[in-house]
Write a protein that holds these residues in place. Structure first.
Motif, PDB file in Angstrom:
ATOM      1  N   THR A 140       0.831  -1.198   0.000  1.00 43.17           N
ATOM      2  CA  THR A 140       0.000   0.000   0.000  1.00 43.17           C
ATOM      3  C   THR A 140       0.869   1.253   0.000  1.00 43.17           C
ATOM      4  OG1 THR A 140      -1.661  -1.210   1.267  1.00 43.17           O
ATOM      5  CG2 THR A 140      -1.871   1.173   1.209  1.00 43.17           C
ATOM      6  N   SER A 141       0.424   2.281  -0.704  1.00 44.74           N
ATOM      7  CA  SER A 141       1.151   3.548  -0.721  1.00 44.74           C
ATOM      8  C   SER A 141       1.121   4.200   0.658  1.00 44.74           C
ATOM      9  CB  SER A 141       0.534   4.505  -1.742  1.00 44.74           C
ATOM     10  OG  SER A 141      -0.795   4.841  -1.368  1.00 44.74           O
ATOM     11  N   HIS A 142       2.021   5.156   0.868  1.00 39.43           N
ATOM     12  CA  HIS A 142       2.092   5.836   2.164  1.00 39.43           C
ATOM     13  C   HIS A 142       0.788   6.539   2.509  1.00 39.43           C
ATOM     14  CE1 HIS A 142       2.383  10.194   1.062  1.00 39.43           C
ATOM     15  NE2 HIS A 142       2.610   9.654  -0.113  1.00 39.43           N
ATOM     16  N   ASP A 143       0.038   6.998   1.497  1.00 42.81           N
ATOM     17  CA  ASP A 143      -1.208   7.718   1.774  1.00 42.81           C
ATOM     18  C   ASP A 143      -2.432   6.804   1.782  1.00 42.81           C
ATOM     19  OD1 ASP A 143      -1.611   7.175  -0.927  1.00 42.81           O
ATOM     20  OD2 ASP A 143      -1.463   9.268  -1.565  1.00 42.81           O
ATOM     21  N   ALA A 144      -2.209   5.507   1.558  1.00 40.80           N
ATOM     22  CA  ALA A 144      -3.267   4.488   1.612  1.00 40.80           C
ATOM     23  C   ALA A 144      -4.314   4.651   0.518  1.00 40.80           C
ATOM     24  CB  ALA A 144      -3.939   4.460   2.989  1.00 40.80           C
ATOM     25  N   HIS A 145      -4.034   5.466  -0.502  1.00 46.09           N
ATOM     26  CA  HIS A 145      -4.988   5.641  -1.592  1.00 46.09           C
ATOM     27  C   HIS A 145      -4.603   4.840  -2.832  1.00 46.09           C
ATOM     28  CE1 HIS A 145      -7.487   8.826   0.211  1.00 46.09           C
ATOM     29  NE2 HIS A 145      -6.373   9.157   0.837  1.00 46.09           N
ATOM     30  N   GLY A 146      -3.446   4.178  -2.803  1.00 49.70           N
ATOM     31  CA  GLY A 146      -3.023   3.360  -3.921  1.00 49.70           C
ATOM     32  C   GLY A 146      -2.421   2.058  -3.432  1.00 49.70           C
ATOM     33  N   THR A 147      -2.672   0.972  -4.154  1.00 48.07           N
ATOM     34  CA  THR A 147      -2.133  -0.335  -3.790  1.00 48.07           C
ATOM     35  C   THR A 147      -1.375  -0.912  -4.979  1.00 48.07           C
ATOM     36  OG1 THR A 147      -3.924  -0.744  -2.218  1.00 48.07           O
ATOM     37  CG2 THR A 147      -2.717  -2.655  -3.007  1.00 48.07           C
ATOM     38  N   TRP A 148      -0.118  -1.227  -4.749  1.00 46.85           N
ATOM     39  CA  TRP A 148       0.797  -1.756  -5.771  1.00 46.85           C
ATOM     40  C   TRP A 148       0.839  -3.271  -5.616  1.00 46.85           C
ATOM     41  CZ3 TRP A 148       6.687  -1.132  -4.631  1.00 46.85           C
ATOM     42  CH2 TRP A 148       7.460  -1.648  -5.680  1.00 46.85           C
ATOM     43  N   VAL A 149       0.486  -3.991  -6.688  1.00 42.03           N
ATOM     44  CA  VAL A 149       0.437  -5.453  -6.617  1.00 42.03           C
ATOM     45  C   VAL A 149       1.266  -6.044  -7.746  1.00 42.03           C
ATOM     46  CG1 VAL A 149      -1.830  -5.461  -5.518  1.00 42.03           C
ATOM     47  CG2 VAL A 149      -1.684  -5.575  -8.016  1.00 42.03           C
ATOM     48  N   ASN A 150       1.663  -7.297  -7.536  1.00 38.95           N
ATOM     49  CA  ASN A 150       2.422  -7.981  -8.582  1.00 38.95           C
ATOM     50  C   ASN A 150       1.474  -8.755  -9.496  1.00 38.95           C
ATOM     51  OD1 ASN A 150       1.750 -10.156  -6.957  1.00 38.95           O
ATOM     52  ND2 ASN A 150       3.849 -10.879  -6.667  1.00 38.95           N
TER      53      ASN A 150
END
Length: 557
Positions: A140-150
Motif C-alpha cells: 500500500t502507498s504511504h497515503d493508503a490511496h493506492g495499492t501496488w500489486v504484482n
C-alpha cells in the motif's frame, strides 16, 4: 489542597493557557494538576513529594493528534514497512529482504511507498515481480490511496483488461488496456479481500504498538479517523478498540471517529453508529485518566490529488475532463450530515480538493451552521478556496490539517504540483490564510500517510520546509525552498494547534491540551525550548519524557 505526588521545576514551562502562558513549576496529585507556579507548588510539597528537576529543559502540554490511523500504522510496523526509507532500489531491496525472511507467508504485504520514485509517479507490477514472483504481493502507498500489486496478485484476484473499475475506485491500465498493477481507492478491495484474515488480537497488538510509538514522540491523545471497516482496513477495528478499552490498556485520551460505510444503507448506518457510541459510553472510565470515547463520525468525501481522485472545481492540469471523484453526491451528503447532527454527533469530513471542501461546508452549514456544542471538522483541505475559509470561520468549523505535507518535497513537486493549475497551487495548504480568516487549526498527521512526529509537523508549519532528518524530504528543494512561504505560522500557533486545539477537535480540551489546575497531568518534556531555537532547527528537538495522567509513559534512554 492535597499534598503533591510530584512537582516539576527548574525549567521553562509553556502552559498554552492564555491566563498564565509560562510558569516555573507544576504540581500533580493522583494524575491531576493541583498547582502551578513555584510558590503554590512549594505550598503543596510534603515529605513524600517527588521533585523532578527539569535541569533547564522545557515542559509543554502533551501533544494530541487530531487525525491518525493507528491500526493501519501499527499493522504496518510488523509487515514490510517502507516508511523510513525513500527510493526505488531501497524499496525493492527491503521488499526482497522481507520476502526472504517470511518464506511461509501466503502473501507478501507491506506499505509506505511514495510515487515520486517511480517513472511517471506510478509503480508497475513488473517492478514488484522482479523481487516477488512466487506468490501474490501487495504494498500500500504511504497515503493508503493506492495499492501496488504484482502479477500473481492480479491473477489471484482475477483482474484482467476486461475488469471494469468498481464504484469509487480505479484500476490503472496501460495504453493497451492491460492492468499495470496499481489499484486506486476502492479498487484495492478486489485484492485486500483475499488477504489472510487479521484477527482481533492482531489489531489489539497494533493499537498497543501505536500507543507506545505515540508516547515516544510526546503524543498523549489521538483521534482515529475511521474506526470500523474503512477502505484498506483488513478487519472491523471497532471491536478491538472496545476490548482494549475494557482491559484498561489505553494510557491515552482516544477519540474513535466512527467510519461511515457508504456501502450500508443510510438508516442502517445511522443505527450502527448510535449503537457503537452507546457501547463505548458504557465502558467505565475516568476521562482525566484516559480511555475511549466515540463522539465523531468520519465521512470520506473524495480521494487525493496525486491520483486525480481529489475533487476539484476546475479540472486537473493536463486532464481537461478530470475533476476527481466524489464518494457522495451533495444531496446524499446533506442527508447524512443532517442525520448525524440530529443524533448529536460531531462530523469529520475528508475533503482534499476545493470542490469537496465546498460541498463539505455546504453540508455542515445547511441548517444555519453547527451548534456551539458541536466540533465539526473538515480534514486535509489541500486546496482551499478563501471563500470557503470565511464560511468555516463564521460557522466555527475546524480545519483539521496535516502540517508535514506543506513543503516542497519530491512527491509534491514531481507527482502533485504538475497536476495543478497556478491558481490551485496558490491555495495549497494555506495555514496562515486559515488563521487570518479566523478558522481554528487543529493538527494531525494522518499516520501512516506521514510521520506522526509533532515536532516535525511544527517545523514544517513554521518553516514550510522539511525537517533535517525526514527521509522523505532530503533533497535540496525540500530542505531550502519554502512552499508558499507567506503561509507559515508562528511557533506558538503551531504548538497550540498540536495541543489545546487538537484536544478540542478530539473533544478532550476540558481535561487536556493545556497546563492548568484541574486538568490531567499530560506533559511532554523537550530537550530544548521551541520558542528559543533557530527556526530551521525546530525539527531537531527531542522528546525526553512523556507523562500521561501523571504516569511516565516514555523516557528517552
Amino acid at each position: 489542597m492535597p499534598v503533591a505526588d510530584r512537582i516539576y521545576r527548574g525549567g521553562t514551562i509553556h502552559t498554552m493557557d492564555p491566563m498564565t502562558p509560562t510558569t516555573d513549576a507544576v504540581a500533580i496529585y493522583a494524575g491531576t494538576i493541583i498547582a502551578i507556579g513555584d510558590a503554590n507548588c512549594t505550598a503543596a510539597t510534603g515529605p513524600d513529594t517527588e521533585v523532578i528537576d527539569l535541569n533547564g529543559r522545557t515542559l509543554i502540554p502533551g501533544f494530541h493528534d487530531a487525525h491518525a490511523h493507528p491500526v493501519l500504522g501499527g499493522l504496518g510496523m510488523v509487515e514490510c514497512n517502507l516508511d523510513d526509507i525513500h527510493g526505488y532500489q531501497p524499496y525493492l531491496d527491503r521488499i526482497a529482504e522481507y520476502a526472504d525472511e517470511h518464506p511461509d507467508d501466503e502473501w507478501v504485504l507491506g506499505s509506505g511507498w511514495y510515487g515520486d520514485v517511480f517513472t511517471d509517479g506510478f509503480p508497475h507490477r513488473r517492478d514488484l515481480d522482479s523481487v516477488v514472483s512466487d506468490r501474490p504481493a501487495s504494498i500500500t502507498s504511504h497515503d493508503a490511496h493506492g495499492t501496488w500489486v504484482n502479477t500473481r496478485a492480479l491473477e489471484v484476484a482475477g483482474i484482467t483488461r476486461d475488469t471494469p473499475d468498481p464504484d469509487g475506485g480505479r484500476i490503472v491500465k496501460d495504453a493497451e488496456g492491460n492492468p499495470i498493477g496499481l489499484l486506486f481507492e476502492s479498487a484495492a478491495e478486489l485484492v485486500t479481500g483475499l488477504f489472510p484474515p487479521k484477527t482481533p488480537a492482531d489489531v489489539e497488538l497494533a493499537l498497543r504498538n501505536s500507543q507506545d510509538y505515540f508516547h515516544s514522540i510526546g503524543i498523549v491523545g489521538w483521534q482515529d479517523a475511521g474506526v470500523g471497516v474503512l477502505t484498506g482496513s483488513p478487519v472491523d477495528t471497532f471491536h478491538p478498540y472496545i476490548s482494549t478499552a475494557e482491559d484498561g490498556r489505553f494510557a491515552s485520551k482516544v477519540t474513535a471517529a466512527l467510519w461511515w460505510d457508504r456501502a450500508v444503507p443510510y438508516a442502517q448506518q445511522i443505527e450502527t453508529v448510535k449503537e457503537r457510541r452507546a457501547t463505548i459510553q458504557g465502558i467505565d472510565g475516568n476521562r482525566r485518566r484516559g480511555g475511549l470515547q466515540a463522539t465523531v463520525v468520519k465521512i470520506m468525501l473524495d480521494g487525493v490529488c496525486e491520483n486525480l481522485t481529489g475533487a476539484l472545481k476546475r479540472s486537473y492540469r493536463g486532464h481537461d475532463h478530470e475533476h476527481g471523484l466524489l464518494m457522495f453526491e451533495a444531496d446524499e451528503l446533506n442527508e447524512i450530515v443532517s442525520g448525524l447532527e440530529a443524533n448529536d454527533f460531531d462530523v469529520h469530513i475528508h475533503a482534499v480538493g476545493d470542490n469537496a471542501l465546498k460541498l463539505a461546508v455546504d453540508a455542515l452549514t445547511q441548517n444555519g451552521g453547527p451548534s456551539p456544542a458541536r466540533r465539526h471538522q473538515v480534514a486535509h483541505l489541500d486546496i482551499a478556496d478563501p471563500a470557503e475559509l470565511a464560511r468555516m470561520a463564521e460557522a466555527g468549523i475546524i480545519a483539521n490539517v496535516q502540517p508535514l505535507w506543506a513543503r516542497r518535497d519530491s512527491v509534491l513537486v514531481d507527482t502533485k504540483l504538475p497536476l495543478l493549475h497556478e491558481d490551485q497551487q496558490s491555495h495549497h495548504f494555506i495555514f496562515a490564510s486559515m488563521r487570518d480568516a479566523g478558522v481554528r487549526l487543529s493538527f494531525g498527521s494522518d499516520w501512516p500517510v506521514s510521520s506522526p512526529d509533532p515536532i516535525w509537523g511544527m517545523h514544517v508549519a513554521v518553516n514550510r520546509t522539511a525537517p533535517h532528518n525526514d527521509p522523505h524530504g532530503q533533497d535540496d528543494v525540500a530542505q531550502n525552498e519554502p512552499l508558499l512561504g507567506d503561509e507559515k505560522i508562528t511557533v506558538g500557533q503551531a504548538l497550540r494547534a498540536y495541543t489545546v486545539d487538537a484536544a478540542y477537535a478530539n473533544g478532550f480540551d476540558d481535561v487536556s491540551g493545556s497546563i492548568a489546575v484541574g486538568k490531567s497531568a499530560d506533559f511532554a518534556i523537550l530537550d530544548r525550548d521551541p520558542f528559543e531555537v533557530v527556526p530551521g532547527d525546530l525539527g531537531d528537538i527531542l522528546v525526553e519524557t512523556t507523562v500521561s495522567a501523571g504516569e511516565v509513559v516514555y523516557q528517552r534512554s
